[in-house]
Design an enzyme around this catalytic site. Sequence first.
Site, PDB file in Angstrom:
ATOM      1  N   GLN A 112       0.821  -1.210   0.000  1.00 30.42           N
ATOM      2  CA  GLN A 112       0.000   0.000   0.000  1.00 30.42           C
ATOM      3  C   GLN A 112       0.857   1.264   0.000  1.00 30.42           C
ATOM      4  O   GLN A 112       2.053   1.224   0.280  1.00 30.42           O
ATOM      5  CB  GLN A 112      -0.919   0.006   1.230  1.00 30.42           C
ATOM      6  CG  GLN A 112      -0.179  -0.234   2.543  1.00 30.42           C
ATOM      7  CD  GLN A 112      -1.008  -0.962   3.595  1.00 30.42           C
ATOM      8  OE1 GLN A 112      -2.223  -1.035   3.480  1.00 30.42           O
ATOM      9  NE2 GLN A 112      -0.362  -1.472   4.614  1.00 30.42           N
ATOM     10  N   HIS A 147      -9.544   3.586  19.291  1.00 34.83           N
ATOM     11  CA  HIS A 147      -8.829   2.470  19.917  1.00 34.83           C
ATOM     12  C   HIS A 147      -9.502   2.027  21.214  1.00 34.83           C
ATOM     13  O   HIS A 147      -9.577   0.833  21.498  1.00 34.83           O
ATOM     14  CB  HIS A 147      -7.352   2.851  20.143  1.00 34.83           C
ATOM     15  CG  HIS A 147      -6.604   2.955  18.848  1.00 34.83           C
ATOM     16  ND1 HIS A 147      -5.886   4.065  18.472  1.00 34.83           N
ATOM     17  CD2 HIS A 147      -6.493   2.078  17.815  1.00 34.83           C
ATOM     18  CE1 HIS A 147      -5.364   3.863  17.267  1.00 34.83           C
ATOM     19  NE2 HIS A 147      -5.718   2.679  16.855  1.00 34.83           N
ATOM     20  N   ASP A 160      -0.477   0.655  13.711  1.00 36.54           N
ATOM     21  CA  ASP A 160      -0.164   1.945  14.354  1.00 36.54           C
ATOM     22  C   ASP A 160       0.059   1.790  15.854  1.00 36.54           C
ATOM     23  O   ASP A 160       0.561   2.711  16.498  1.00 36.54           O
ATOM     24  CB  ASP A 160      -1.279   2.969  14.082  1.00 36.54           C
ATOM     25  CG  ASP A 160      -2.624   2.454  14.506  1.00 36.54           C
ATOM     26  OD1 ASP A 160      -2.861   2.323  15.713  1.00 36.54           O
ATOM     27  OD2 ASP A 160      -3.456   2.149  13.625  1.00 36.54           O
ATOM     28  N   ASP A 174       0.528 -12.015   7.095  1.00 37.71           N
ATOM     29  CA  ASP A 174      -0.869 -11.827   6.714  1.00 37.71           C
ATOM     30  C   ASP A 174      -1.726 -12.462   7.816  1.00 37.71           C
ATOM     31  O   ASP A 174      -1.546 -13.655   8.135  1.00 37.71           O
ATOM     32  CB  ASP A 174      -1.086 -12.528   5.359  1.00 37.71           C
ATOM     33  CG  ASP A 174      -2.506 -12.347   4.835  1.00 37.71           C
ATOM     34  OD1 ASP A 174      -3.442 -12.169   5.643  1.00 37.71           O
ATOM     35  OD2 ASP A 174      -2.664 -12.383   3.609  1.00 37.71           O
ATOM     36  N   GLY A 175      -2.625 -11.700   8.387  1.00 39.82           N
ATOM     37  CA  GLY A 175      -3.457 -12.198   9.478  1.00 39.82           C
ATOM     38  C   GLY A 175      -4.236 -13.440   9.081  1.00 39.82           C
ATOM     39  O   GLY A 175      -4.470 -14.338   9.899  1.00 39.82           O
ATOM     40  N   ASP A 188      -8.267  -5.161  13.854  1.00 43.75           N
ATOM     41  CA  ASP A 188      -8.021  -3.725  13.630  1.00 43.75           C
ATOM     42  C   ASP A 188      -7.530  -3.565  12.193  1.00 43.75           C
ATOM     43  O   ASP A 188      -6.416  -3.152  11.929  1.00 43.75           O
ATOM     44  CB  ASP A 188      -6.967  -3.233  14.626  1.00 43.75           C
ATOM     45  CG  ASP A 188      -6.816  -1.718  14.602  1.00 43.75           C
ATOM     46  OD1 ASP A 188      -7.609  -1.047  13.931  1.00 43.75           O
ATOM     47  OD2 ASP A 188      -5.877  -1.218  15.257  1.00 43.75           O
ATOM     48  N   SER A 189      -8.401  -3.939  11.270  1.00 44.66           N
ATOM     49  CA  SER A 189      -8.032  -3.963   9.854  1.00 44.66           C
ATOM     50  C   SER A 189      -8.326  -2.616   9.219  1.00 44.66           C
ATOM     51  O   SER A 189      -9.066  -1.806   9.763  1.00 44.66           O
ATOM     52  CB  SER A 189      -8.881  -5.008   9.141  1.00 44.66           C
ATOM     53  OG  SER A 189     -10.232  -4.630   9.221  1.00 44.66           O
ATOM     54  N   PRO A 214      -4.952  -5.423   0.929  1.00 45.08           N
ATOM     55  CA  PRO A 214      -4.643  -6.621   1.710  1.00 45.08           C
ATOM     56  C   PRO A 214      -5.671  -6.931   2.792  1.00 45.08           C
ATOM     57  O   PRO A 214      -5.713  -8.029   3.353  1.00 45.08           O
ATOM     58  CB  PRO A 214      -3.289  -6.281   2.355  1.00 45.08           C
ATOM     59  CG  PRO A 214      -3.197  -4.794   2.358  1.00 45.08           C
ATOM     60  CD  PRO A 214      -3.959  -4.340   1.137  1.00 45.08           C
TER      61      PRO A 214
HETATM   62  N1  SAM Z   1      -8.157   2.079  12.555  1.00 49.21           N
HETATM   63  C1  SAM Z   1      -7.965   1.863  11.200  1.00 49.21           C
HETATM   64  C2  SAM Z   1      -9.160   2.057  10.336  1.00 49.21           C
HETATM   65  O1  SAM Z   1     -10.227   1.555  10.672  1.00 49.21           O
HETATM   66  O2  SAM Z   1      -9.031   2.753   9.343  1.00 49.21           O
HETATM   67  C3  SAM Z   1      -7.194   0.624  10.968  1.00 49.21           C
HETATM   68  C4  SAM Z   1      -5.806   0.919  11.365  1.00 49.21           C
HETATM   69  S1  SAM Z   1      -4.545  -0.223  11.162  1.00 49.21           S
HETATM   70  C5  SAM Z   1      -3.323   0.896  10.661  1.00 49.21           C
HETATM   71  C6  SAM Z   1      -4.907  -1.262   9.807  1.00 49.21           C
HETATM   72  C7  SAM Z   1      -3.720  -2.160   9.499  1.00 49.21           C
HETATM   73  O3  SAM Z   1      -4.154  -3.413   8.979  1.00 49.21           O
HETATM   74  C8  SAM Z   1      -2.750  -1.589   8.466  1.00 49.21           C
HETATM   75  O4  SAM Z   1      -1.540  -1.260   9.084  1.00 49.21           O
HETATM   76  C9  SAM Z   1      -2.611  -2.689   7.425  1.00 49.21           C
HETATM   77  O5  SAM Z   1      -1.279  -2.830   6.924  1.00 49.21           O
HETATM   78  C10 SAM Z   1      -3.052  -3.908   8.225  1.00 49.21           C
HETATM   79  N2  SAM Z   1      -3.502  -5.013   7.389  1.00 49.21           N
HETATM   80  C11 SAM Z   1      -4.207  -4.953   6.238  1.00 49.21           C
HETATM   81  N3  SAM Z   1      -4.422  -6.188   5.763  1.00 49.21           N
HETATM   82  C12 SAM Z   1      -3.852  -7.066   6.632  1.00 49.21           C
HETATM   83  C13 SAM Z   1      -3.738  -8.476   6.689  1.00 49.21           C
HETATM   84  N4  SAM Z   1      -4.267  -9.243   5.729  1.00 49.21           N
HETATM   85  N5  SAM Z   1      -3.090  -9.029   7.740  1.00 49.21           N
HETATM   86  C14 SAM Z   1      -2.552  -8.255   8.721  1.00 49.21           C
HETATM   87  N6  SAM Z   1      -2.619  -6.909   8.717  1.00 49.21           N
HETATM   88  C15 SAM Z   1      -3.263  -6.321   7.684  1.00 49.21           C
END
Ligand code: SAM
Length: 293
Positions: free
Chosen positions: A40, A71, A95, A145-146, A163-164, A170
């Site tokens: 991204q 949060h 974050d 990857d979660g 918290d995606s 992704p």
């Molecule tokens: N609070 C935020 C929102 O609702 O907009 C979400 C914040 S957090 C920064 C989201 C995180 O999920 C990102 O850092 C992203 O890289 C991560 N992410 C996205 N897809 C993922 C996956 N498949 N596995 C693990 N983390 C993932």
Amino acid sequence: MSHAKALNARRTEAREYQTPASGIFFTVAKVLYTGRSRFQTIEVIRNRDYGRILLLDGLVQTTERDEFYYHEMLVHPAMASHPKPERVLIVGGGDGGALREVLKHPVKSATLVEIDNQVIDACRAHFPWLRAAFRDPRAELVIADGNVFIEKTPERFDVILVDSSDPVGPSTVLHQEAFYRKLKSRLKPGGVIAAQAGSLMLHQDSHARKSAFLAKMFRHARLYLGPVPAYPVGMWCYDFLSDRVDPTAARKLRVPGGLKYYNPDIHRAAFALPNFIKERLWERPRPGPGGQA
Ligand code: SAM
């Protein structure tokens, strides 16, 4: 993948297009970081009103000024309702804000699985709470990857927090039924899942679709609400999922000290839904005596 940027060419303004026709803008006091990872586009800016802002693919993820609304509401309703949350998993959340909130509880371990190391690095540099959370010996960071992690881990968790980002790039897989089935299989008996579920106004169709499969999967599948000023329309939704824990029946909520938003009154109020949402979800007003809803 969109890889959209929020910054304009002169780097004086960042805009999030929440739909093709509306959104939010921030004038830029300073550009702190821009980069493109395998997954991204990452931008960190400073704005006079919101402080530091993290944007991924042009979408606001967190701001220094209002991150506590999000949060605290993602983490504490689940953590406070569970009778003894010792092992916690956070999927996404690079974050570090959700991790910081989890560590306010007397947990034994908090594992954060984030796909993008570059988000962690950018946040470590510009959002000091991440550095603090990761110094805690109970915290473990896994870069993966979660969706893959949850398939492979032999561990089970008391609380899982999703918290995606929104379902683009992704994160798409983290909003699908198959992922929730895997999450459920990794819960300890009596475990709870809480997940960010998008905007109250803009994502109603996806709520309805997701709610339909979640209601079949969990005995207690409840949507709850909380404000987040910089997110689309300012009001955010979260899913609370459990076979055993009913969030509105918890006799004692375990609330850590020093929170800025969440408290037991907020907890109770958050599960009250407006009629237009109930009508779209599984919680349709049930006919009462005489057929009244
Ligand atoms: N609070 C935020 C929102 O609702 O907009 C979400 C914040 S957090 C920064 C989201 C995180 O999920 C990102 O850092 C992203 O890289 C991560 N992410 C996205 N897809 C993922 C996956 N498949 N596995 C693990 N983390 C993932």
